[in-house]
Structures are given as C-alpha cells and as structure tokens.
Design an enzyme around this catalytic site. Sequence first.
Site, mmCIF file in Angstrom:
data_model
loop_
_atom_site.group_PDB
_atom_site.id
_atom_site.type_symbol
_atom_site.label_atom_id
_atom_site.label_comp_id
_atom_site.label_asym_id
_atom_site.label_seq_id
_atom_site.Cartn_x
_atom_site.Cartn_y
_atom_site.Cartn_z
ATOM 1 N N TYR A 154 0.838 -1.201 0.000
ATOM 2 C CA TYR A 154 0.000 0.000 0.000
ATOM 3 C C TYR A 154 0.873 1.251 0.000
ATOM 4 O O TYR A 154 0.632 2.192 -0.772
ATOM 5 C CB TYR A 154 -0.920 -0.017 1.214
ATOM 6 C CG TYR A 154 -1.926 1.114 1.234
ATOM 7 C CD1 TYR A 154 -3.065 1.075 0.435
ATOM 8 C CD2 TYR A 154 -1.742 2.225 2.058
ATOM 9 C CE1 TYR A 154 -3.984 2.112 0.443
ATOM 10 C CE2 TYR A 154 -2.652 3.258 2.081
ATOM 11 C CZ TYR A 154 -3.776 3.200 1.280
ATOM 12 O OH TYR A 154 -4.694 4.232 1.295
ATOM 13 N N LYS A 158 0.952 4.066 -3.081
ATOM 14 C CA LYS A 158 0.590 5.471 -2.880
ATOM 15 C C LYS A 158 1.775 6.401 -3.101
ATOM 16 O O LYS A 158 1.607 7.532 -3.556
ATOM 17 C CB LYS A 158 -0.001 5.650 -1.484
ATOM 18 C CG LYS A 158 -1.358 4.960 -1.305
ATOM 19 C CD LYS A 158 -2.387 5.456 -2.306
ATOM 20 C CE LYS A 158 -3.779 4.909 -2.046
ATOM 21 N NZ LYS A 158 -4.800 5.459 -2.963
#
Length: 244
Positions: A154, A158
């Site tokens: 994650y 991002k």
Amino acid sequence: MLEAKRILVTGGGSGIGASVAAVCAEAGARVAVLDIDPAKAEAVAATLAGAGHAGLACDVSVARSVEKAFSRVTEAFGGIDGVVNCAGIWRPASDGPITRVSDETWDRIIAVNLTGTFYVCRAAVGAMEPNGSGSIVTIASVVAVTGWDKLNAYSASKGGVLALSRALAIECGPKNIRVNCICPGVIETPMTEKTLAHSKPTVLPIGRLGRPEDIARTAAFLCSDWSSFTTASTVMVDGGFSAA
C-alpha cells in the site's frame, strides 16, 4: 464553485469517492460516478443534488474498462472538466511483514492503486486536451510520505501515485491541465473500519480522525477555478499526522 463543471469520480460508490461526488454536485457540478460495482455507482448518482448525473461500472485496473467508461461519459456530458481518482484498496491483514506479502497481494494493490490511477490519468488527459483545460486530482495517502509499519504494498502504491502526479503536472502544465495530489490521513470509511477497530493512531494534533467530507471539500476546491494557479501540489489532509 463548480457550476457548469463536468466531474468524473472513480471509486464513487462508497467512502471518500461517494463524498467527493456529493460535494461536487452540491457545488453545482454534473457528476459521473464510476465504481467497480455499478449498482453502488448508480445508487450514489441517484442521491446527488441537481440533475443529469450518471453512475457507471468501471474497473480501474483494466485499461479497456477505463477507456469505455471515459468514452461514455464524454459522449453523454459533452466533455470532462475534472477527474478525481478515488478508487483504491488496501489489505492490512496480508500486506506485511514483507517476507509474508504474497505476489497476489502485491500485484493486486499495485494494479488498482497505482496502475489504475495511471489508466485514469491517461484517459483524463486525452479527454481534456480538446477542451484546452482541466483538473486531475489523485488520492495518495499520508503513507506516501511517512510510510507505515507492515503496510508495504500500500505504501509503495501510494508513493507511486504521488510521484506520478508530480511528473504529470509538469507534462500537462503547457496544456492548461492541472494535476494535484491529496494525501489523506486516517479517514473513517468502510475500508478502514476493521483496522480502526483494533488500532487507532495515537498522535493526531487536531484531536480526531478524518471524515470523507474533509477530503471531498479539498478535491472540489482543486477541481474549481479557485485553484487555477495550483498544480503539482501535494496537499496533506491528515489532521497534522505527518508533522507529528
């Protein structure tokens, strides 16, 4: 603030995306709500203030799905003025430690969060170039700047969204297409609900968790002409978490 604007929102069937759609509609925009679940997209579109909104199916991890959705919105709306990339996933139960992160978890998170944002941005630029203007808002995360323990895929996805946004802003400046990235902190949404039930951040200078509308209002501003000199910006909407 967004009168006569045509705004497309991915991941609009719930959470931050649904709030972005609602705030943009309240500000006068005509909104296309895209979601992998077409029933959710249509349900949100039906609740929006004003008229002429649409709910459509779109899997951002599939290039053809994105192209089809943009084609339908461009045809129905006569163009697109703003795009907000809200579609995203995380899998905290399987995203760390790194020695236990499966190929499937890594590939899926990158496919939706980073590759999906790339597909949407590519389609957005193609749709906006004939207009000679436009605004693209990407949604990264505070972890793009700070990182997060045992949230490797994650965080990487991002961080990639943030870097892509800055590069694209430089490329698209001469085309009068602005690109800005919002980095939310911990926001109370269905996606974060299970994690927050077990662990909440202890350092939040503002003294509360974020709400979807906190992100939505920032996105609406970035889609508006009020932010006409704002591009390549990283906007931290995190209650002070990244500073603390």
